[in-house]
Design a protein around this motif. Structure first.
Motif, PDB file in Angstrom:
ATOM      1  N   LEU A  75       0.833  -1.203   0.000  1.00 53.31           N
ATOM      2  CA  LEU A  75       0.000   0.000   0.000  1.00 53.31           C
ATOM      3  C   LEU A  75       0.870   1.257   0.000  1.00 53.31           C
ATOM      4  CD1 LEU A  75      -2.757   1.338   0.119  1.00 53.31           C
ATOM      5  CD2 LEU A  75      -2.697   1.112   2.621  1.00 53.31           C
ATOM      6  N   GLU A  76       1.959   1.231   0.765  1.00 52.03           N
ATOM      7  CA  GLU A  76       2.867   2.382   0.801  1.00 52.03           C
ATOM      8  C   GLU A  76       3.439   2.647  -0.586  1.00 52.03           C
ATOM      9  OE1 GLU A  76       6.621   4.063   3.452  1.00 52.03           O
ATOM     10  OE2 GLU A  76       6.319   1.889   3.258  1.00 52.03           O
ATOM     11  N   SER A  77       3.868   1.586  -1.271  1.00 50.97           N
ATOM     12  CA  SER A  77       4.420   1.746  -2.610  1.00 50.97           C
ATOM     13  C   SER A  77       3.354   2.198  -3.596  1.00 50.97           C
ATOM     14  CB  SER A  77       5.046   0.427  -3.066  1.00 50.97           C
ATOM     15  OG  SER A  77       5.552   0.529  -4.380  1.00 50.97           O
ATOM     16  N   GLU A  78       2.127   1.670  -3.461  1.00 50.48           N
ATOM     17  CA  GLU A  78       1.039   2.059  -4.356  1.00 50.48           C
ATOM     18  C   GLU A  78       0.694   3.535  -4.196  1.00 50.48           C
ATOM     19  OE1 GLU A  78      -1.006   0.669  -6.776  1.00 50.48           O
ATOM     20  OE2 GLU A  78       0.562  -0.848  -6.850  1.00 50.48           O
ATOM     21  N   LEU A  79       0.650   4.008  -2.955  1.00 53.89           N
ATOM     22  CA  LEU A  79       0.241   5.384  -2.704  1.00 53.89           C
ATOM     23  C   LEU A  79       1.334   6.389  -3.049  1.00 53.89           C
ATOM     24  CD1 LEU A  79      -1.659   5.060   0.700  1.00 53.89           C
ATOM     25  CD2 LEU A  79      -2.664   5.456  -1.548  1.00 53.89           C
ATOM     26  N   PHE A  80       2.553   6.080  -2.651  1.00 56.33           N
ATOM     27  CA  PHE A  80       3.624   7.077  -2.747  1.00 56.33           C
ATOM     28  C   PHE A  80       4.671   6.764  -3.814  1.00 56.33           C
ATOM     29  CE2 PHE A  80       2.112   6.800   1.673  1.00 56.33           C
ATOM     30  CZ  PHE A  80       1.520   8.050   1.768  1.00 56.33           C
ATOM     31  N   GLY A  81       4.571   5.595  -4.448  1.00 57.45           N
ATOM     32  CA  GLY A  81       5.561   5.224  -5.443  1.00 57.45           C
ATOM     33  C   GLY A  81       6.874   4.805  -4.800  1.00 57.45           C
ATOM     34  N   HIS A  82       7.880   4.468  -5.621  1.00 53.03           N
ATOM     35  CA  HIS A  82       9.169   4.080  -5.064  1.00 53.03           C
ATOM     36  C   HIS A  82      10.282   4.413  -6.045  1.00 53.03           C
ATOM     37  CE1 HIS A  82       9.464   0.587  -7.763  1.00 53.03           C
ATOM     38  NE2 HIS A  82       8.234   0.275  -7.436  1.00 53.03           N
ATOM     39  N   GLU A  83      11.477   4.527  -5.491  1.00 55.15           N
ATOM     40  CA  GLU A  83      12.668   4.751  -6.295  1.00 55.15           C
ATOM     41  C   GLU A  83      13.290   3.409  -6.658  1.00 55.15           C
ATOM     42  OE1 GLU A  83      13.452   7.555  -7.421  1.00 55.15           O
ATOM     43  OE2 GLU A  83      12.473   9.035  -6.110  1.00 55.15           O
ATOM     44  N   GLU A  84      14.131   3.425  -7.693  1.00 54.15           N
ATOM     45  CA  GLU A  84      14.811   2.204  -8.097  1.00 54.15           C
ATOM     46  C   GLU A  84      15.675   1.674  -6.959  1.00 54.15           C
ATOM     47  OE1 GLU A  84      17.674   0.524 -11.703  1.00 54.15           O
ATOM     48  OE2 GLU A  84      17.171   2.659 -11.569  1.00 54.15           O
ATOM     49  N   GLY A  85      15.547   0.374  -6.688  1.00 55.68           N
ATOM     50  CA  GLY A  85      16.329  -0.248  -5.631  1.00 55.68           C
ATOM     51  C   GLY A  85      15.811  -0.006  -4.231  1.00 55.68           C
ATOM     52  N   ALA A  86      14.600   0.565  -4.098  1.00 56.33           N
ATOM     53  CA  ALA A  86      14.052   0.841  -2.770  1.00 56.33           C
ATOM     54  C   ALA A  86      13.835  -0.434  -1.978  1.00 56.33           C
ATOM     55  CB  ALA A  86      12.740   1.614  -2.893  1.00 56.33           C
ATOM     56  N   PHE A  87      13.552  -1.530  -2.674  1.00 55.42           N
ATOM     57  CA  PHE A  87      13.367  -2.830  -2.039  1.00 55.42           C
ATOM     58  C   PHE A  87      13.620  -3.898  -3.088  1.00 55.42           C
ATOM     59  CE2 PHE A  87       9.280  -0.965  -3.221  1.00 55.42           C
ATOM     60  CZ  PHE A  87       8.809  -1.879  -4.148  1.00 55.42           C
ATOM     61  N   THR A  88      13.686  -5.133  -2.665  1.00 51.47           N
ATOM     62  CA  THR A  88      13.937  -6.233  -3.588  1.00 51.47           C
ATOM     63  C   THR A  88      12.872  -6.274  -4.679  1.00 51.47           C
ATOM     64  OG1 THR A  88      14.917  -7.522  -1.804  1.00 51.47           O
ATOM     65  CG2 THR A  88      14.269  -8.720  -3.789  1.00 51.47           C
ATOM     66  N   GLY A  89      13.308  -6.239  -5.910  1.00 52.14           N
ATOM     67  CA  GLY A  89      12.380  -6.273  -7.029  1.00 52.14           C
ATOM     68  C   GLY A  89      11.978  -4.906  -7.540  1.00 52.14           C
ATOM     69  N   ALA A  90      12.438  -3.830  -6.885  1.00 51.98           N
ATOM     70  CA  ALA A  90      12.105  -2.469  -7.322  1.00 51.98           C
ATOM     71  C   ALA A  90      13.015  -2.067  -8.474  1.00 51.98           C
ATOM     72  CB  ALA A  90      12.238  -1.491  -6.157  1.00 51.98           C
ATOM     73  N   ARG A  91      12.623  -2.410  -9.680  1.00 51.37           N
ATOM     74  CA  ARG A  91      13.417  -2.112 -10.868  1.00 51.37           C
ATOM     75  C   ARG A  91      12.902  -0.841 -11.531  1.00 51.37           C
ATOM     76  NH1 ARG A  91      13.411  -8.233 -13.470  1.00 51.37           N
ATOM     77  NH2 ARG A  91      14.471  -9.275 -11.714  1.00 51.37           N
ATOM     78  N   GLY A  92      13.595   0.218 -11.305  1.00 55.64           N
ATOM     79  CA  GLY A  92      13.184   1.483 -11.895  1.00 55.64           C
ATOM     80  C   GLY A  92      12.254   2.265 -10.988  1.00 55.64           C
TER      81      GLY A  92
END
Length: 335
Positions: A75-92
């Motif tokens: 939910l945090e990633s859905e609402l606020f988005g993420h940067e590349e490498g923020a967590f495992t699998g965060a590609r781009g």
């Protein structure tokens, strides 16, 4: 999820429904957060969408998130988005729903299920219009109107400490209460014809089947714990089962097992059948027919046509069976 155009207009003519629509129109003019409160199936999301399209943000994006369907991290990633490498699998880099809803409306469905850490980040957006993506440090500014919806008691959750009071105060600038279907006097028949007609078109029927007066009375008397969503299911199921014939009865609970009506001696005579042999099969079948005749007539309040519908028989078939067992104390009924 973004809505490119308004969906079907809500339908109703009751005083409770019309008053709620007036409240929607009034609140739409004030560019502040809104909470929509109501029981399940009352149409909270539809109300939120209409609120957006009545507001000055109508030409901006309308984005919705079901907060109960995602884990805290998702939910945090859905609402606020993420940067590349923020967590495992965060590609781009990935934009969140707040960025997608910029200059428009963000609808937070099931607001009561949001965890405290996420609430803290939402509060900052509400107060300052600022947030950081997951794994990032750069502040991002957005202009978003938040509409929340819930069937939970947020004040009680706040009292228990599971919902932030500050966030509740901010979101509750206006609180709209969607009326339950049981209080929308006169709308059940209107909605029945609407949903029935749409289902008939879907099934390719020339005309929608008519609901008998007894079927309509049953619909009116039912308390509708699932509200409009439940009514839609009940009506569509009745039309689908009608095969174009007049609908004499409706099924409110599709999970009701028809075999529970069997007498104990019949159930025990089914499995394993070898234990009951030899037997008088004719007598067993006659007792079963009498049992179902009595049960159907009782449920149909002794209306024979409705009882025939309950048994899946044509009226002439029912009359033939009824005459066969009339001497066995089967109660008579009207046409």
């Amino acid at each position: 999820m973004a809505y490119p155009a308004p969906p079907t207009e809500p339908l109703g003519q009751s005083d409770a429904f019309l008053k709620f629509q007036e409240e929607l129109s009034r609140v739409s003019r004030v560019d502040r957060p809104v909470l929509i409160v109501g029981e399940r199936g009352t149409g909270k999301e539809l109300a939120a969408i209409k609120l957006h399209y009545l507001s000055k943000r109508w030409d901006g994006p309308m984005v919705t998130v079901n907060c109960a369907a995602l884990t805290e991290s998702l939910l945090e990633s859905e609402l606020f988005g993420h940067e590349e490498g923020a967590f495992t699998g965060a590609r781009g880099k990935r934009l969140g729903r707040f960025e997608s809803a910029d200059q428009g409306t963000l609808f937070l469905d099931e607001t009561g299920s949001i965890s405290l850490p996420i609430q803290t980040k939402i509060l900052r957006v509400v107060e300052y219009g600022m947030f950081e993506r997951v794994g990032g440090s750069k502040s991002i500014k957005v202009d978003v109107r938040i509409i929340g919806a819930t069937n939970a008691n947020l004040r009680e959750l706040a009292r228990k400490g599971s919902f932030k009071r500050d966030l509740l105060d901010r979101l509750a600038f206006e609180v709209l209460h969607v009326p339950p279907l049981r209080l929308r006097y006169g709308d059940i028949s209107l909605l029945t014809d609407h949903f029935g007609g749409r289902m008939a078109v879907e099934l390719g029927m020339d005309t929608p089947p008519d609901f008998s007066s007894s079927a309509r009375q049953a619909l009116e008397k039912y308390t509708w714990p699932g509200n409009v969503r439940e009514l839609k299911n009940v009506v569509e199921r009745a039309v689908a089962r009608s095969q174009g014939q007049r609908i004499e009865s409706v099924v409110f609970d599709p999970f009701t097992c028809p075999f529970e009506m069997l007498p104990d001696e019949h159930v025990s005579g089914l499995v394993p059948v070898e234990r009951e042999l030899p037997c008088d099969l004719k007598a067993i079948l006659e007792r079963t027919e009498v049992h179902y005749l009595e049960a159907a007539l009782a449920q149909a309040e002794h209306k024979q046509r409705q009882a025939a519908e309950l048994l899946g028989l044509r009226y002439d078939q029912f009359r033939s069976l009824f005459r066969k067992h009339r001497s066995k104390n089967v109660p008579s009924g009207g046409d």
